[in-house]
Design an enzyme around this catalytic site. Structure first.
Site, PDB file in Angstrom:
ATOM      1  N   ILE A  13       0.833  -1.203   0.000  1.00 53.14           N
ATOM      2  CA  ILE A  13       0.000   0.000   0.000  1.00 53.14           C
ATOM      3  C   ILE A  13       0.873   1.260   0.000  1.00 53.14           C
ATOM      4  O   ILE A  13       0.628   2.192  -0.758  1.00 53.14           O
ATOM      5  CB  ILE A  13      -0.910   0.030   1.246  1.00 53.14           C
ATOM      6  CG1 ILE A  13      -1.761  -1.223   1.310  1.00 53.14           C
ATOM      7  CG2 ILE A  13      -1.744   1.294   1.283  1.00 53.14           C
ATOM      8  CD1 ILE A  13      -3.044  -1.173   0.593  1.00 53.14           C
ATOM      9  N   THR A 102       0.791   0.026   8.087  1.00 48.70           N
ATOM     10  CA  THR A 102       1.529  -1.124   8.624  1.00 48.70           C
ATOM     11  C   THR A 102       0.574  -2.328   8.699  1.00 48.70           C
ATOM     12  O   THR A 102      -0.637  -2.170   8.547  1.00 48.70           O
ATOM     13  CB  THR A 102       2.136  -0.803  10.017  1.00 48.70           C
ATOM     14  OG1 THR A 102       1.086  -0.506  10.925  1.00 48.70           O
ATOM     15  CG2 THR A 102       3.122   0.348   9.924  1.00 48.70           C
ATOM     16  N   VAL A 158     -11.895  -0.393   5.304  1.00 45.45           N
ATOM     17  CA  VAL A 158     -13.219  -1.035   5.301  1.00 45.45           C
ATOM     18  C   VAL A 158     -13.668  -1.210   3.845  1.00 45.45           C
ATOM     19  O   VAL A 158     -14.335  -0.348   3.291  1.00 45.45           O
ATOM     20  CB  VAL A 158     -14.243  -0.188   6.089  1.00 45.45           C
ATOM     21  CG1 VAL A 158     -15.583  -0.895   6.166  1.00 45.45           C
ATOM     22  CG2 VAL A 158     -13.717   0.135   7.485  1.00 45.45           C
ATOM     23  N   GLY A 160     -12.017  -0.937   1.076  1.00 44.12           N
ATOM     24  CA  GLY A 160     -11.506   0.303   0.495  1.00 44.12           C
ATOM     25  C   GLY A 160     -12.182   0.873  -0.748  1.00 44.12           C
ATOM     26  O   GLY A 160     -12.588   2.028  -0.752  1.00 44.12           O
ATOM     27  N   LYS A 231     -15.156  -5.697   9.152  1.00 45.51           N
ATOM     28  CA  LYS A 231     -15.461  -4.521   8.316  1.00 45.51           C
ATOM     29  C   LYS A 231     -16.772  -3.876   8.769  1.00 45.51           C
ATOM     30  O   LYS A 231     -16.858  -2.655   8.905  1.00 45.51           O
ATOM     31  CB  LYS A 231     -15.572  -4.941   6.843  1.00 45.51           C
ATOM     32  CG  LYS A 231     -14.235  -5.285   6.214  1.00 45.51           C
ATOM     33  CD  LYS A 231     -14.436  -5.903   4.844  1.00 45.51           C
ATOM     34  CE  LYS A 231     -13.125  -6.271   4.178  1.00 45.51           C
ATOM     35  NZ  LYS A 231     -13.306  -7.286   3.136  1.00 45.51           N
TER      36      LYS A 231
HETATM   37  N1  LIG Z   1      -3.025  -5.104   0.310  1.00 44.75           N
HETATM   38  C1  LIG Z   1      -4.299  -4.746   0.204  1.00 44.75           C
HETATM   39  O1  LIG Z   1      -4.940  -4.940  -0.838  1.00 44.75           O
HETATM   40  C2  LIG Z   1      -4.983  -4.018   1.338  1.00 44.75           C
HETATM   41  C3  LIG Z   1      -6.264  -3.464   1.120  1.00 44.75           C
HETATM   42  C4  LIG Z   1      -6.854  -2.727   2.175  1.00 44.75           C
HETATM   43  C5  LIG Z   1      -6.197  -2.600   3.390  1.00 44.75           C
HETATM   44  N2  LIG Z   1      -4.974  -3.200   3.584  1.00 44.75           N
HETATM   45  C6  LIG Z   1      -4.285  -3.024   4.871  1.00 44.75           C
HETATM   46  O2  LIG Z   1      -3.262  -2.038   4.703  1.00 44.75           O
HETATM   47  C7  LIG Z   1      -2.140  -2.347   5.542  1.00 44.75           C
HETATM   48  C8  LIG Z   1      -0.877  -2.492   4.694  1.00 44.75           C
HETATM   49  O3  LIG Z   1      -1.074  -3.525   3.737  1.00 44.75           O
HETATM   50  P1  LIG Z   1       0.090  -3.959   2.768  1.00 44.75           P
HETATM   51  O4  LIG Z   1      -0.508  -4.894   1.789  1.00 44.75           O
HETATM   52  O5  LIG Z   1       0.815  -2.745   2.296  1.00 44.75           O
HETATM   53  O6  LIG Z   1       1.039  -4.758   3.785  1.00 44.75           O
HETATM   54  P2  LIG Z   1       2.619  -5.022   3.633  1.00 44.75           P
HETATM   55  O7  LIG Z   1       2.969  -5.147   2.187  1.00 44.75           O
HETATM   56  O8  LIG Z   1       2.946  -6.108   4.575  1.00 44.75           O
HETATM   57  O9  LIG Z   1       3.259  -3.643   4.132  1.00 44.75           O
HETATM   58  C9  LIG Z   1       3.324  -3.245   5.464  1.00 44.75           C
HETATM   59  C10 LIG Z   1       4.716  -2.731   5.703  1.00 44.75           C
HETATM   60  O10 LIG Z   1       4.818  -2.112   6.988  1.00 44.75           O
HETATM   61  C11 LIG Z   1       6.038  -2.557   7.581  1.00 44.75           C
HETATM   62  N3  LIG Z   1       6.015  -2.388   9.032  1.00 44.75           N
HETATM   63  C12 LIG Z   1       5.754  -3.296  10.006  1.00 44.75           C
HETATM   64  N4  LIG Z   1       5.873  -2.717  11.230  1.00 44.75           N
HETATM   65  C13 LIG Z   1       6.248  -1.441  11.017  1.00 44.75           C
HETATM   66  C14 LIG Z   1       6.542  -0.341  11.857  1.00 44.75           C
HETATM   67  N5  LIG Z   1       6.477  -0.445  13.195  1.00 44.75           N
HETATM   68  N6  LIG Z   1       6.899   0.835  11.291  1.00 44.75           N
HETATM   69  C15 LIG Z   1       6.975   0.973   9.949  1.00 44.75           C
HETATM   70  N7  LIG Z   1       6.716  -0.028   9.101  1.00 44.75           N
HETATM   71  C16 LIG Z   1       6.343  -1.219   9.622  1.00 44.75           C
HETATM   72  C17 LIG Z   1       6.109  -3.993   7.133  1.00 44.75           C
HETATM   73  O11 LIG Z   1       7.394  -4.507   7.320  1.00 44.75           O
HETATM   74  P3  LIG Z   1       7.541  -6.104   7.621  1.00 44.75           P
HETATM   75  O12 LIG Z   1       7.164  -6.771   6.343  1.00 44.75           O
HETATM   76  O13 LIG Z   1       8.977  -6.185   7.982  1.00 44.75           O
HETATM   77  O14 LIG Z   1       6.617  -6.417   8.763  1.00 44.75           O
HETATM   78  C18 LIG Z   1       5.753  -3.853   5.672  1.00 44.75           C
HETATM   79  O15 LIG Z   1       6.827  -3.423   4.905  1.00 44.75           O
HETATM   80  C19 LIG Z   1      -2.506  -3.626   6.282  1.00 44.75           C
HETATM   81  O16 LIG Z   1      -3.014  -3.270   7.542  1.00 44.75           O
HETATM   82  C20 LIG Z   1      -3.579  -4.253   5.393  1.00 44.75           C
HETATM   83  O17 LIG Z   1      -4.460  -5.073   6.101  1.00 44.75           O
HETATM   84  C21 LIG Z   1      -4.343  -3.894   2.569  1.00 44.75           C
END
Ligand SMILES: NC(=O)c1ccc[n+]([C@@H]2O[C@H](COP(=O)([O-])OP(=O)(O)OC[C@H]3O[C@@H](n4cnc5c(N)ncnc54)[C@H](OP(=O)(O)O)[C@@H]3O)[C@@H](O)[C@H]2O)c1
Length: 354
Positions: A13, A102, A158, A160, A231
């Protein structure tokens, strides 16, 4: 308006968001008089170590994205911030806006919960895609935003791409929402549609969803109905002035659905759908998630495959139905951009729209 901005989390994201902010910089400037200047970004690596960049003159997003793509980390950005932690950047970057993405933690909402709390208490507005913190302390976070006179938006968390939260907050404001029902999980809806249209078993349809990249590797929370419940819970607590917890919700999923059940519903001219439902009764909101038979008169009858939908019942506008498609990082990043624009429209309502 120039907003100094901090990116906390630079995964799927975070990177998609940075790409949109880069691509749409002119559009946002022209249409909303808005300049998002990223002054810091922070991520962790698989060992849990922090990597950050910060520059009060602005981080070059193109370079940041290229470095991340090439090296899998942002640590070699020319003005790297070393191992400064997220909290350090939140407290000391001087940013006015934090974009938090995160990972969702369903045990205690951390680290997102502390990030958002610190930012709001420190006078920074927040846009997040992370529903973990919202499940644990939405009320406290909204109060912190109110007391700090800052904005707090989370529509990306929620479903999105389906604007449930903004519709409830803006379009249905003052209209007395008496119930919300929704098909909120694309994986479950895909499985039920496959079973009805192709006669497959639950397991075959799930395997196909996984093959197509629709379902998570571990689809338990989807299949058992909890993703729908999470959600809807955030939506209900935001829109219906409730303060429910997940333990207040009766949740059942689709894991026990058989072809016989599908055919039985069919015999009555109905489809089986996993529906989350919340309704006000005697001033209290009651919520449940479970399988329901939907007949051809119902707006959800034609919501099939990965499509989702939500139906609001309101006293002043009657029924309002929204439907939309899949969830992916691009669309979730888009939802965060919408939240940023809504944030500035909240405080400067005479701004243009576009
Ligand atoms: N992907 C989707 O389609 C989607 C849609 C809607 C909502 N979301 C939500 O959006 C959020 C991010 O999703 P994503 O797909 O981008 O996940 P992601 O690819 O796992 O990215 C999250 C990043 O945050 C890092 N992180 C962990 N702890 C941290 C901290 N304390 N400070 C700074 N960075 C930190 C993670 O590192 P590590 O890998 O080292 O832990 C990772 O690089 C999640 O909560 C997810 O549920 C995702």
């Amino acid at each position: 308006l120039k907003l100094d901005t901090l990116l906390v989390g630079f995964g799927n994201i975070g990177q998609n968001l940075a790409s949109v902010l880069l691509r749409d910089a002119d559009y946002l400037r022209k249409n909303f008089d808005l300049e998002i200047q990223v002054v810091g970004a922070v991520e962790t690596d698989p060992k849990g170590e922090f990597h950050s960049v910060c520059s009060e003159n602005g981080v070059d997003l193109k370079t940041l994205l290229e470095i991340k793509r090439r090296t899998k980390t942002i640590s070699s950005y020319p003005v790297a911030g070393g191992h400064r932690t997220s909290q350090d950047l939140i407290r000391n970057s001087g940013a006015q806006l934090m974009l938090e993405s995160t990972p969702t933690n369903l045990q205690d909402g951390q680290p997102g919960l502390s990030h958002i709390k610190s930012a709001l208490e420190g006078g920074m507005s927040v846009v997040t895609s992370n529903k973990g913190p919202l499940l644990f302390d939405l009320k406290g976070l909204r109060k912190a935003a109110e007391e700090g006179h800052v904005g707090f938006k989370y529509s990306a968390a929620v479903a999105g791409a389906l604007p449930i939260i903004p519709t409830g907050y803006y379009s249905l404001a003052g209209c007395r929402v008496s119930s919300i029902e929704g098909i909120l999980n694309g994986t479950c809806n895909f499985i039920l549609t496959q079973m009805a249209e192709r006669g497959t078993t639950m397991e075959q349809a799930l395997a196909q969803a996984q093959q197509m990249g629709i379902a998570e590797t571990n689809p338990k929370l989807d299949i058992q109905g909890y993703d729908t419940a999470f959600k809807l819970l955030v939506a209900v607590n935001s829109i219906m002035n409730a303060d429910l917890k997940i333990s207040d919700v009766k949740v059942s999923g689709i894991e026990h659905v058989t072809q016989e059940m599908i055919q039985q519903a069919r015999g009555k001219g109905c489809l089986l759908k996993l529906i989350g439902r919340a309704a006000k009764a005697d001033g209290q909101v009651e919520m449940k998630v479970g399988l329901e038979e939907v007949n051809s008169e119902h707006p959800f009858y034609s919501v099939n495959g990965i499509w989702k939908a939500v139906l609001f019942n309101t006293e002043l506008l009657g029924e309002v139905v929204l439907s939309g498609g899949k969830s992916n990082p691009q669309l979730a990043a888009g939802a965060m951009v919408r939240d940023i624009v809504n944030l500035i429209q909240d405080t400067q309502p005479t701004r243009k729209t576009g």
